[in-house]
Motif scaffolding. Structure first.
Motif, PDB file in Angstrom:
ATOM      1  N   VAL A   1      53.662  23.053  -0.308  1.00  0.00           N
ATOM      2  CA  VAL A   1      54.566  23.867   0.495  1.00  0.00           C
ATOM      3  C   VAL A   1      54.900  25.142  -0.272  1.00  0.00           C
ATOM      4  O   VAL A   1      55.266  25.087  -1.448  1.00  0.00           O
ATOM      5  N   LEU A   2      54.752  26.290   0.411  1.00  0.00           N
ATOM      6  CA  LEU A   2      55.125  27.574  -0.156  1.00  0.00           C
ATOM      7  C   LEU A   2      56.158  28.210   0.754  1.00  0.00           C
ATOM      8  O   LEU A   2      56.090  28.091   1.981  1.00  0.00           O
ATOM      9  N   ARG A   3      57.112  28.900   0.145  1.00  0.00           N
ATOM     10  CA  ARG A   3      58.136  29.622   0.906  1.00  0.00           C
ATOM     11  C   ARG A   3      57.805  31.118   0.901  1.00  0.00           C
ATOM     12  O   ARG A   3      57.537  31.691  -0.148  1.00  0.00           O
ATOM     13  N   ILE A   4      57.833  31.723   2.089  1.00  0.00           N
ATOM     14  CA  ILE A   4      57.545  33.148   2.256  1.00  0.00           C
ATOM     15  C   ILE A   4      58.830  33.843   2.658  1.00  0.00           C
ATOM     16  O   ILE A   4      59.361  33.613   3.753  1.00  0.00           O
ATOM     17  N   GLN A   5      59.350  34.644   1.763  1.00  0.00           N
ATOM     18  CA  GLN A   5      60.635  35.326   1.993  1.00  0.00           C
ATOM     19  C   GLN A   5      60.377  36.778   2.390  1.00  0.00           C
ATOM     20  O   GLN A   5      59.644  37.501   1.716  1.00  0.00           O
ATOM     21  N   SER A   6      60.995  37.203   3.512  1.00  0.00           N
ATOM     22  CA  SER A   6      60.884  38.573   4.000  1.00  0.00           C
ATOM     23  C   SER A   6      62.243  39.065   4.448  1.00  0.00           C
ATOM     24  O   SER A   6      63.257  38.360   4.306  1.00  0.00           O
ATOM     25  N   ALA A   7      62.294  40.245   5.004  1.00  0.00           N
ATOM     26  CA  ALA A   7      63.565  40.800   5.488  1.00  0.00           C
ATOM     27  C   ALA A   7      64.111  40.015   6.668  1.00  0.00           C
ATOM     28  O   ALA A   7      65.317  40.079   6.974  1.00  0.00           O
ATOM     29  N   ASP A   8      63.272  39.251   7.374  1.00  0.00           N
ATOM     30  CA  ASP A   8      63.699  38.470   8.539  1.00  0.00           C
ATOM     31  C   ASP A   8      64.073  37.041   8.190  1.00  0.00           C
ATOM     32  O   ASP A   8      64.398  36.249   9.085  1.00  0.00           O
ATOM     33  N   GLY A   9      64.014  36.678   6.916  1.00  0.00           N
ATOM     34  CA  GLY A   9      64.357  35.331   6.515  1.00  0.00           C
ATOM     35  C   GLY A   9      63.241  34.683   5.732  1.00  0.00           C
ATOM     36  O   GLY A   9      62.310  35.345   5.258  1.00  0.00           O
ATOM     37  N   THR A  10      63.344  33.337   5.598  1.00  0.00           N
ATOM     38  CA  THR A  10      62.375  32.580   4.821  1.00  0.00           C
ATOM     39  C   THR A  10      61.615  31.628   5.739  1.00  0.00           C
ATOM     40  O   THR A  10      62.215  30.935   6.561  1.00  0.00           O
ATOM     41  N   LYS A  11      60.287  31.632   5.598  1.00  0.00           N
ATOM     42  CA  LYS A  11      59.425  30.734   6.344  1.00  0.00           C
ATOM     43  C   LYS A  11      58.717  29.802   5.361  1.00  0.00           C
ATOM     44  O   LYS A  11      58.520  30.139   4.194  1.00  0.00           O
ATOM     45  N   ARG A  12      58.317  28.648   5.885  1.00  0.00           N
ATOM     46  CA  ARG A  12      57.590  27.690   5.053  1.00  0.00           C
ATOM     47  C   ARG A  12      56.198  27.479   5.633  1.00  0.00           C
ATOM     48  O   ARG A  12      56.013  27.362   6.849  1.00  0.00           O
ATOM     49  N   VAL A  13      55.216  27.417   4.735  1.00  0.00           N
ATOM     50  CA  VAL A  13      53.848  27.142   5.142  1.00  0.00           C
ATOM     51  C   VAL A  13      53.304  26.039   4.257  1.00  0.00           C
ATOM     52  O   VAL A  13      53.676  25.904   3.087  1.00  0.00           O
ATOM     53  N   GLU A  14      52.414  25.235   4.834  1.00  0.00           N
ATOM     54  CA  GLU A  14      51.758  24.162   4.096  1.00  0.00           C
ATOM     55  C   GLU A  14      50.284  24.527   3.921  1.00  0.00           C
ATOM     56  O   GLU A  14      49.617  24.936   4.869  1.00  0.00           O
ATOM     57  N   THR A  15      49.793  24.361   2.722  1.00  0.00           N
ATOM     58  CA  THR A  15      48.421  24.731   2.432  1.00  0.00           C
ATOM     59  C   THR A  15      47.898  23.907   1.264  1.00  0.00           C
ATOM     60  O   THR A  15      48.678  23.221   0.565  1.00  0.00           O
ATOM     61  N   GLU A  16      46.601  23.956   1.058  1.00  0.00           N
ATOM     62  CA  GLU A  16      45.971  23.300  -0.088  1.00  0.00           C
ATOM     63  C   GLU A  16      45.833  24.297  -1.233  1.00  0.00           C
ATOM     64  O   GLU A  16      45.825  25.509  -1.029  1.00  0.00           O
ATOM     65  N   GLN A  17      45.725  23.770  -2.440  1.00  0.00           N
ATOM     66  CA  GLN A  17      45.568  24.642  -3.597  1.00  0.00           C
ATOM     67  C   GLN A  17      44.211  25.337  -3.613  1.00  0.00           C
ATOM     68  O   GLN A  17      44.035  26.344  -4.301  1.00  0.00           O
ATOM     69  N   THR A  18      43.262  24.811  -2.850  1.00  0.00           N
ATOM     70  CA  THR A  18      41.923  25.399  -2.842  1.00  0.00           C
ATOM     71  C   THR A  18      41.748  26.474  -1.771  1.00  0.00           C
ATOM     72  O   THR A  18      40.664  27.048  -1.652  1.00  0.00           O
ATOM     73  N   VAL A  19      42.807  26.744  -0.991  1.00  0.00           N
ATOM     74  CA  VAL A  19      42.690  27.784   0.031  1.00  0.00           C
ATOM     75  C   VAL A  19      42.632  29.149  -0.653  1.00  0.00           C
ATOM     76  O   VAL A  19      43.196  29.354  -1.729  1.00  0.00           O
ATOM     77  N   THR A  20      41.916  30.076  -0.065  1.00  0.00           N
ATOM     78  CA  THR A  20      41.793  31.420  -0.644  1.00  0.00           C
ATOM     79  C   THR A  20      43.037  32.248  -0.353  1.00  0.00           C
ATOM     80  O   THR A  20      43.838  31.921   0.544  1.00  0.00           O
ATOM     81  N   THR A  21      43.198  33.324  -1.114  1.00  0.00           N
ATOM     82  CA  THR A  21      44.337  34.215  -0.859  1.00  0.00           C
ATOM     83  C   THR A  21      44.220  34.897   0.498  1.00  0.00           C
ATOM     84  O   THR A  21      45.228  35.258   1.114  1.00  0.00           O
ATOM     85  N   LYS A  22      42.985  35.064   0.985  1.00  0.00           N
ATOM     86  CA  LYS A  22      42.814  35.585   2.341  1.00  0.00           C
ATOM     87  C   LYS A  22      43.389  34.615   3.363  1.00  0.00           C
ATOM     88  O   LYS A  22      44.041  35.017   4.339  1.00  0.00           O
ATOM     89  N   GLY A  23      43.148  33.319   3.142  1.00  0.00           N
ATOM     90  CA  GLY A  23      43.725  32.306   4.021  1.00  0.00           C
ATOM     91  C   GLY A  23      45.235  32.276   3.943  1.00  0.00           C
ATOM     92  O   GLY A  23      45.932  32.004   4.940  1.00  0.00           O
ATOM     93  N   LEU A  24      45.796  32.565   2.750  1.00  0.00           N
ATOM     94  CA  LEU A  24      47.245  32.620   2.602  1.00  0.00           C
ATOM     95  C   LEU A  24      47.831  33.764   3.434  1.00  0.00           C
ATOM     96  O   LEU A  24      48.895  33.610   4.057  1.00  0.00           O
TER      97      LEU A  24
END
Length: 461
Positions: A1-24
């Motif tokens: 689980v990674l948290r993405i913080q922006s001016a509109d708040g914080t979102k959570r996304v689930e991903t694998e460690q092998t996903v590329t940064t493009k996929g992120l």
């Protein structure tokens, strides 16, 4: 689980460690409900340590772990990085060339990097083609041959393979008459020949820039795809030429132009005014007939010329239009006296040195882009240019001599999109910019050498 913080708040996304940064980036786009990739991701709260969108770099490679926070900020275009600074230092080194090149070099003020091609609005107004083009469209251009008494076995009214007319692009005929390039209208005839009759022929200018408006990825330099990326360029010899001959109406035109060099020893630039007409010595050929030379404001010395702003430029064009003339090219001198008593000059331009310097090719490309050729077979109404370049220099016999040139459509595109710059210490070589965060430059390949110049038949007085 990674948290993405922006001016509109914080979102959570689930991903694998092998996903590329493009996929992120794609996950962040979906989580925040964005329609495009006009944002960037960072590791630190102060928006440092940017996460670059890559198809090969994985999340674990940049040190992200379960529960980490990624900071999102909207962007409007390319960002600046150390790569841009390095590119700028290389470009600044190349821009200091104007005082060190060989004879008849030109300062950067004479070669603006911005495109001066007419806008699409001008095309929509239906600009008519030149009268010489309209006349050549009516001709078939086929080369007539007389009946061969030895090979032809038919009567005078018959025709066979030995006496049938040749196509205007026939290689054997051009080689026999020492014509290096067939004319542009012969090129058009060749494209429209065959079974399809040119149904699928479309003349398009080469594009060296990224197509704007792609929403499938972040803007350059964060992303690029095959839909918006310009194709790699392989430099080839252009088989046709737009103008086949340059002719001056009388000797006084050139003599007055050369008097400046004779009295001062300094080089000189001038614009050629005249008209285009049919050239009878080349099938479907065009000749530029020069009636006058206009010398714009300039500063020059023995080895260089610098063009200045001309407040009367528009008035000169209007006066020429009233006289039935137009700008057909430009002329410059590269003359060095060898023996004043004999009137000989040095032979500095040849196959062992150069015929045109890179700076001269760039200025020729800029002027050709500024004065394009009207063409009905192009989608935007313009293709190539009839604007010629005439160099006055010494020949093999060390006499004053004129040669006519024009750069190819590939060179025009490289100049228009600011990809080609001169080198500092080798005037005969051009330099292709390296891609940076501000500008993507496609790969440029060549087989034998950088051939961007088309030779014309010698102009005569």
């Amino acid at each position: 689980v990674l948290r993405i913080q922006s001016a509109d708040g914080t979102k959570r996304v689930e991903t694998e460690q092998t996903v590329t940064t493009k996929g992120l980036y794609e996950l962040a786009k979906a989580a925040c409900g964005f329609d495009n990739f006009d944002f960037a991701l960072y590791r630190e709260r102060n928006y440092t340590k940017e996460i670059v969108s890559s198809g090969s770099q994985e999340v674990k490679d940049i040190g992200l772990k379960h529960g980490d926070i990624v900071y999102l900020r909207l962007v409007e275009g390319p960002t600046t990085s150390k790569a841009t600074e390095r590119s700028a230092s290389v470009n600044s080194l190349a821009s200091s060339h104007s005082s060190s090149l060989s004879n008849a070099t030109f300062s950067r003020e004479a070669t603006p990097s911005t495109s001066s091609k007419p806008s699409a609005a001008a095309t929509e107004q239906g600009i008519a083609e030149d009268s010489v083009d309209l006349e050549l469209y009516k001709q078939d251009g086929r080369i007539k041959r007389e009946r061969d008494e030895k090979l032809c076995r038919h009567n005078s009214n018959g025709c066979c393979v030995h006496c049938s007319p040749l196509e205007p692009w026939d290689e054997n005929y051009l080689k026999e008459h020492k014509i290096k390039h067939f004319s542009f209208h012969s090129y058009l005839k060749k494209l429209t020949s065959g079974a399809a009759r040119g149904k699928f022929v479309a003349l398009e200018d080469l594009n060296c820039k990224i197509k704007s408006g792609c929403r499938d990825h972040p803007p350059w330099p964060k992303g690029i795809c095959s839909k918006c990326q310009p194709s790699a360029i392989t430099l080839n010899r252009q088989p046709y030429r737009h103008v086949d001959n340059v002719m001056f109406e009388n000797t006084g035109i050139v003599e007055r132009f050369l008097n400046y060099w004779r009295t001062s020893g300094h080089q000189r630039i001038g614009f050629l005014f005249g008209k285009y007409e049919i050239h009878p010595d080349v099938p479907l050929g065009i000749r530029a007939r020069v009636a006058a030379i206009y010398e714009p404001p300039q500063e020059s010395n023995r080895d260089s010329i610098r063009l200045l702003d001309d407040p009367h430029d528009a008035d000169v064009d209007e006066l020429a239009r009233l006289l039935g003339l137009q700008r057909v090219g430009w002329i410059f001198t590269d003359l060095l006296s060898e023996n004043l008593a004999n009137g000989t000059v040095k032979h500095v331009r040849n196959i062992k040195t150069h015929f045109l310097t890179a700076q001269e090719c760039i200025l020729a490309g800029h002027l050709q882009n500024k004065y394009p050729n009207h063409c009905k077979d192009s989608s935007n109404g313009y293709f190539g240019s009839k604007f010629v370049t005439v160099c006055v220099t010494g020949d093999e016999k060390k006499q004053v001599h004129m040669e006519g040139y024009a750069v190819s459509a590939q060179c025009m595109a490289l100049v228009r999109d600011n990809c080609l710059i001169p080198t500092k210490d080798a005037p005969e070589l051009g330099y292709i910019r390296e891609s940076s965060d501000k500008q993507y430059v496609p790969d440029v390949y060549y087989k034998v050498g950088l051939i961007c110049v088309i030779f014309y038949t010698k102009g005569y007085v």
